[in-house]
Design an enzyme around this catalytic site. Structure first.
Site, PDB file in Angstrom:
ATOM      1  N   ARG A  78       3.913   7.054   1.641  1.00  0.00           N
ATOM      2  CA  ARG A  78       2.433   7.223   1.582  1.00  0.00           C
ATOM      3  C   ARG A  78       1.730   6.728   2.912  1.00  0.00           C
ATOM      4  O   ARG A  78       2.174   5.597   3.356  1.00  0.00           O
ATOM      5  CB  ARG A  78       1.895   6.577   0.593  1.00  0.00           C
ATOM      6  CG  ARG A  78       0.231   6.478   0.522  1.00  0.00           C
ATOM      7  CD  ARG A  78      -0.440   5.970  -0.671  1.00  0.00           C
ATOM      8  NE  ARG A  78      -1.774   5.931  -0.351  1.00  0.00           N
ATOM      9  CZ  ARG A  78      -2.758   4.908  -0.556  1.00  0.00           C
ATOM     10  NH1 ARG A  78      -2.350   3.742  -1.328  1.00  0.00           N
ATOM     11  NH2 ARG A  78      -3.920   5.176  -0.200  1.00  0.00           N
ATOM     12  N   HIS A 124      -8.390   6.388   4.887  1.00  0.00           N
ATOM     13  CA  HIS A 124      -8.206   4.823   4.265  1.00  0.00           C
ATOM     14  C   HIS A 124      -9.023   4.061   5.226  1.00  0.00           C
ATOM     15  O   HIS A 124      -8.487   3.294   6.074  1.00  0.00           O
ATOM     16  CB  HIS A 124      -6.686   4.599   4.609  1.00  0.00           C
ATOM     17  CG  HIS A 124      -6.180   3.516   3.936  1.00  0.00           C
ATOM     18  ND1 HIS A 124      -5.057   3.340   2.950  1.00  0.00           N
ATOM     19  CD2 HIS A 124      -6.520   2.010   3.969  1.00  0.00           C
ATOM     20  CE1 HIS A 124      -4.995   2.333   2.347  1.00  0.00           C
ATOM     21  NE2 HIS A 124      -5.753   1.579   2.923  1.00  0.00           N
ATOM     22  N   ASN A 163      -9.394   5.969  -0.393  1.00  0.00           N
ATOM     23  CA  ASN A 163      -8.759   4.869  -0.963  1.00  0.00           C
ATOM     24  C   ASN A 163      -9.620   3.788  -1.252  1.00  0.00           C
ATOM     25  O   ASN A 163     -10.345   3.626  -0.179  1.00  0.00           O
ATOM     26  CB  ASN A 163      -7.522   4.359   0.355  1.00  0.00           C
ATOM     27  CG  ASN A 163      -6.842   3.364  -0.115  1.00  0.00           C
ATOM     28  OD1 ASN A 163      -6.149   3.357  -0.767  1.00  0.00           O
ATOM     29  ND2 ASN A 163      -7.251   1.949   0.217  1.00  0.00           N
ATOM     30  N   GLU A 164      -9.598   3.351  -2.580  1.00  0.00           N
ATOM     31  CA  GLU A 164     -10.256   2.033  -3.070  1.00  0.00           C
ATOM     32  C   GLU A 164     -11.863   2.332  -2.382  1.00  0.00           C
ATOM     33  O   GLU A 164     -12.366   1.083  -1.646  1.00  0.00           O
ATOM     34  CB  GLU A 164      -9.991   0.943  -2.426  1.00  0.00           C
ATOM     35  CG  GLU A 164      -8.389   0.734  -2.951  1.00  0.00           C
ATOM     36  CD  GLU A 164      -7.715  -0.788  -2.869  1.00  0.00           C
ATOM     37  OE1 GLU A 164      -8.598  -1.555  -2.083  1.00  0.00           O
ATOM     38  OE2 GLU A 164      -6.886  -1.171  -3.087  1.00  0.00           O
ATOM     39  N   ASN A 298      -4.549   1.636  -7.560  1.00  0.00           N
ATOM     40  CA  ASN A 298      -4.100   0.377  -6.856  1.00  0.00           C
ATOM     41  C   ASN A 298      -4.332  -0.826  -7.708  1.00  0.00           C
ATOM     42  O   ASN A 298      -5.447  -0.986  -8.015  1.00  0.00           O
ATOM     43  CB  ASN A 298      -5.081   0.268  -5.442  1.00  0.00           C
ATOM     44  CG  ASN A 298      -4.489   1.323  -4.354  1.00  0.00           C
ATOM     45  OD1 ASN A 298      -3.610   2.167  -4.901  1.00  0.00           O
ATOM     46  ND2 ASN A 298      -5.007   1.122  -3.369  1.00  0.00           N
ATOM     47  N   TYR A 300      -3.321  -5.416  -7.895  1.00  0.00           N
ATOM     48  CA  TYR A 300      -2.535  -6.452  -7.232  1.00  0.00           C
ATOM     49  C   TYR A 300      -2.496  -7.587  -8.265  1.00  0.00           C
ATOM     50  O   TYR A 300      -1.589  -8.243  -8.613  1.00  0.00           O
ATOM     51  CB  TYR A 300      -3.272  -6.885  -5.968  1.00  0.00           C
ATOM     52  CG  TYR A 300      -2.984  -5.803  -4.971  1.00  0.00           C
ATOM     53  CD1 TYR A 300      -1.738  -5.972  -3.988  1.00  0.00           C
ATOM     54  CD2 TYR A 300      -3.893  -4.778  -4.464  1.00  0.00           C
ATOM     55  CE1 TYR A 300      -1.452  -5.251  -3.094  1.00  0.00           C
ATOM     56  CE2 TYR A 300      -3.456  -3.794  -3.553  1.00  0.00           C
ATOM     57  CZ  TYR A 300      -2.215  -4.063  -2.827  1.00  0.00           C
ATOM     58  OH  TYR A 300      -1.966  -2.955  -1.778  1.00  0.00           O
ATOM     59  N   GLU A 362      -0.614   1.557  -5.057  1.00  0.00           N
ATOM     60  CA  GLU A 362      -0.239   0.668  -4.100  1.00  0.00           C
ATOM     61  C   GLU A 362      -0.022  -0.766  -5.316  1.00  0.00           C
ATOM     62  O   GLU A 362      -0.796  -0.820  -6.232  1.00  0.00           O
ATOM     63  CB  GLU A 362      -1.531   0.092  -3.295  1.00  0.00           C
ATOM     64  CG  GLU A 362      -1.603   0.631  -2.202  1.00  0.00           C
ATOM     65  CD  GLU A 362      -2.730   0.411  -1.202  1.00  0.00           C
ATOM     66  OE1 GLU A 362      -3.305  -1.121  -1.438  1.00  0.00           O
ATOM     67  OE2 GLU A 362      -3.186   1.047  -0.553  1.00  0.00           O
ATOM     68  N   PHE A 425       2.140  -8.403   3.712  1.00  0.00           N
ATOM     69  CA  PHE A 425       2.509  -7.537   2.399  1.00  0.00           C
ATOM     70  C   PHE A 425       3.776  -6.767   2.708  1.00  0.00           C
ATOM     71  O   PHE A 425       4.135  -6.021   1.637  1.00  0.00           O
ATOM     72  CB  PHE A 425       1.123  -6.635   2.069  1.00  0.00           C
ATOM     73  CG  PHE A 425       0.120  -7.538   1.403  1.00  0.00           C
ATOM     74  CD1 PHE A 425      -0.998  -8.143   2.080  1.00  0.00           C
ATOM     75  CD2 PHE A 425      -0.147  -7.336   0.017  1.00  0.00           C
ATOM     76  CE1 PHE A 425      -1.831  -8.664   1.421  1.00  0.00           C
ATOM     77  CE2 PHE A 425      -1.034  -8.034  -0.593  1.00  0.00           C
ATOM     78  CZ  PHE A 425      -2.004  -8.789   0.126  1.00  0.00           C
TER      79      PHE A 425
HETATM   80  C1  PNW Z   1      -5.930  -2.852  -0.385  1.00  0.00           C
HETATM   81  N1  PNW Z   1      -9.897  -7.880  -1.506  1.00  0.00           N
HETATM   82  O1  PNW Z   1      -6.986  -3.585   0.041  1.00  0.00           O
HETATM   83  C2  PNW Z   1      -5.753  -1.668   0.675  1.00  0.00           C
HETATM   84  O2  PNW Z   1      -5.817  -0.405   0.210  1.00  0.00           O
HETATM   85  C3  PNW Z   1      -4.671  -1.810   1.614  1.00  0.00           C
HETATM   86  O3  PNW Z   1      -5.230  -1.314   2.818  1.00  0.00           O
HETATM   87  C4  PNW Z   1      -4.602  -3.151   1.709  1.00  0.00           C
HETATM   88  O4  PNW Z   1      -3.645  -3.760   2.757  1.00  0.00           O
HETATM   89  C5  PNW Z   1      -3.888  -3.861   0.555  1.00  0.00           C
HETATM   90  O5  PNW Z   1      -4.937  -3.550  -0.456  1.00  0.00           O
HETATM   91  C6  PNW Z   1      -3.751  -5.374   0.422  1.00  0.00           C
HETATM   92  O6  PNW Z   1      -4.913  -6.144   0.783  1.00  0.00           O
HETATM   93  C7  PNW Z   1      -7.853  -4.718  -0.306  1.00  0.00           C
HETATM   94  O7  PNW Z   1     -10.231  -8.659  -0.729  1.00  0.00           O
HETATM   95  C8  PNW Z   1      -8.392  -5.514   0.633  1.00  0.00           C
HETATM   96  O8  PNW Z   1     -10.090  -8.162  -3.025  1.00  0.00           O
HETATM   97  C9  PNW Z   1      -9.084  -6.534   0.138  1.00  0.00           C
HETATM   98  C10 PNW Z   1      -9.211  -6.837  -1.387  1.00  0.00           C
HETATM   99  C11 PNW Z   1      -8.611  -5.926  -2.131  1.00  0.00           C
HETATM  100  C12 PNW Z   1      -7.855  -5.039  -1.701  1.00  0.00           C
END
Ligand code: PNW
Length: 471
Positions: A78, A124, A163-164, A298, A300, A362, A425
């Site tokens: 991706r 993105h 994306n997001e 996505n 985390y 992700e 990451f």
């Molecule tokens: C996502 N937060 O971003 C993005 O899709 C990626 O580009 C990024 O590298 C990855 O997650 C890891 O962070 C985020 O502040 C960036 O909560 C910041 C946040 C969440 C997602």
């Protein structure tokens, strides 16, 4: 359970991901024009004033970087296309840039020769600096750009529109820590509104062009970190879990799947939430409740939510309870490893929207502490993170949730937006001084898992094969 359950799904996509601004560098080479992230970083607004000017210099290292995807045994890669590299504004008019097109054509040819499926993100976050998501004209600009991409890259079958949007609208137009750095009470809703219309129009065009049997698919990627009630015996805390999911996922998911914003969001935002016209509503609904071929998810972290003011619509978010963190802590301030959140998240999305397919687009983590090479290449904690999240994905599949792929964030350490280079990451360590890549322990784990999963081994070329990474 991971191998038995997920390994048995036909055509499952196992991949690793990057995005253009985070890895490419070469910000002023090959006819690339400036995006809002160039402007933002050049004015010193990322951590310690760093920029993506060079990043992983992937623009010059792309071939060996794709070699890593193959060496780790993934069947999917991706990545995102930099809008300003392929379709920059020239004399005020978006114009195809052949050098930029060639860069991605080469990547696609290399992937094809290695038997790796591309999954390509159109947007993105690196918006041309001439555009602004708060302004309605961005919708047609996005559609023109998307049409240009579909015309130019017919070899790509798996597309992601955006994306997001939650992250880039909120952090870019409300909190101001992402480009374009706007701090304002309600502008994120304007941003979101135009993103929704941009996706809907683009997907409508896509569906008219490609039949569902053709293998062409397009999804939007929505992100969320699923919460737990701070006090599971308190009904208001329990309600705030639902409210939080509706406000964040529903902000984008409800208009796309149901044709309008959730009523809870209207209660919060009032008239600051734009309205869809009748024509826009019918466009949103024209996807017959299937506004995307797949839902890109996505995720985390985990978190606790509560309703201290007896108002579940304004939940309070925290990561600690009784002096203990909710899960393993990582160096990103917002990231705590809570493996079961991905299961709750998948259940919620599946119950509410019944998407045809879901790709986890992700998932991954930064480091718990020190970021020096000696320490971070032995990233056993990242292996544990993947293992435990994947076990929950397998559970979701057992429950009948149509997960069709899992993509690791990220193939390699890169420019982590507002956090600059201080958060890693990657499953590959990148020395940003020398651009040397070193596979981390997690990369070996992925190779092993992909082999056990029966992922067809991508073709090794240039005499490089999987054994190479053991050296
Ligand atoms: C996502 N937060 O971003 C993005 O899709 C990626 O580009 C990024 O590298 C990855 O997650 C890891 O962070 C985020 O502040 C960036 O909560 C910041 C946040 C969440 C997602």
């Amino acid at each position: 359970m991971i191998v038995e359950t997920l390994g048995a799904i036909p055509d499952f996509r196992w991949g690793a991901a990057t995005s253009a601004y985070q890895v490419e560098g070469a910000w002023n080479e090959g006819g690339r024009a400036e995006s809002i992230w160039d402007v933002f970083c050049h004015s010193g607004r990322a951590l310690s004033g760093v920029t993506g000017d060079v990043a992983c210099d992937h623009y010059h290292n792309w071939q060996s970087d794709l070699g890593l995807v193959a060496q780790y045994g993934f069947n999917t890669y991706r990545f995102s296309i930099s809008w300003t590299r392929v379709f920059p504004f020239v004399n005020g008019k978006p114009t195809p840039n052949q050098e930029g097109i060639d860069f991605y054509k080469n990547i696609l040819a290399e992937l094809q020769s290695r038997g790796i499926t591309p999954m390509v993100t159109m947007f993105h976050w690196d918006l041309p600096k001439q555009l602004d998501w708060r302004s309605p004209d961005v919708v047609d600009h996005f559609q023109d750009y998307a049409k240009f991409l579909l015309d130019t890259f017919p070899e790509v079958k798996l597309w992601i529109s955006v994306n997001e949007p939650f992250t880039f609208c909120l952090l870019g137009y409300h909190i101001g820590i992402h480009a374009p750095g706007v701090r304002s009470p309600y502008d994120h809703y304007k941003c979101g509104h135009h993103v929704l219309l941009a996706h809907a129009k683009t997907f409508d065009m896509f569906q008219k062009r490609f039949s569902s049997e053709s293998g062409y698919k397009m999804g939007a990627v929505l992100n969320f970190d699923f919460p737990q009630p701070l006090d599971p015996t308190n009904p208001e805390d329990v309600q705030s879990v639902q409210a939080n999911a509706v406000e964040q996922i529903g902000w984008f998911g409800d208009p796309l799947f149901f044709g309008d914003y959730p009523k809870e969001l209207r209660l919060i935002a009032g008239d600051n939430l734009p309205n869809f016209t009748a024509a826009e509503k019918s466009l949103l609904l024209s996807g017959a409740n299937h506004p995307m071929s797949f839902y890109g998810l996505n995720t985390y972290s985990g978190k606790y939510v509560s309703a201290p003011d007896h108002d579940p619509l304004h939940p309070f978010v925290q990561f600690w309870k009784d002096g203990k963190p909710i899960g393993e802590r990582f160096i990103s301030s917002w990231l705590y490893g809570v493996p079961q959140e991905i299961l709750h998240h998948l259940r919620w999305v599946n119950n509410r929207y019944r998407p045809r397919q879901i790709y986890i687009t992700e998932n991954g983590c930064s480091d718990p502490g020190r970021t020096q090479l000696e320490y971070t290449v032995n990233d056993w904690y990242r292996i544990a993170f993947f293992r435990d999240y994947l076990a929950n994905v397998a559970q979701a599949v057992k429950e009948g949730i149509p997960v069709q792929g899992y993509i690791v964030w990220s193939l390699m350490d890169n420019f982590e937006w507002a956090d600059g280079y201080a958060r890693r990451f990657g499953i590959t360590y990148v020395d940003f001084q020398t651009q040397k890549r070193t596979p981390k322990l997690s990369a070996f784990w992925w190779l092993h898992l992909n082999e056990r999963m029966g992922v067809p081994s991508p073709t090794a070329i240039s005499g490089v094969d999987a054994a190479h990474v053991y050296k």
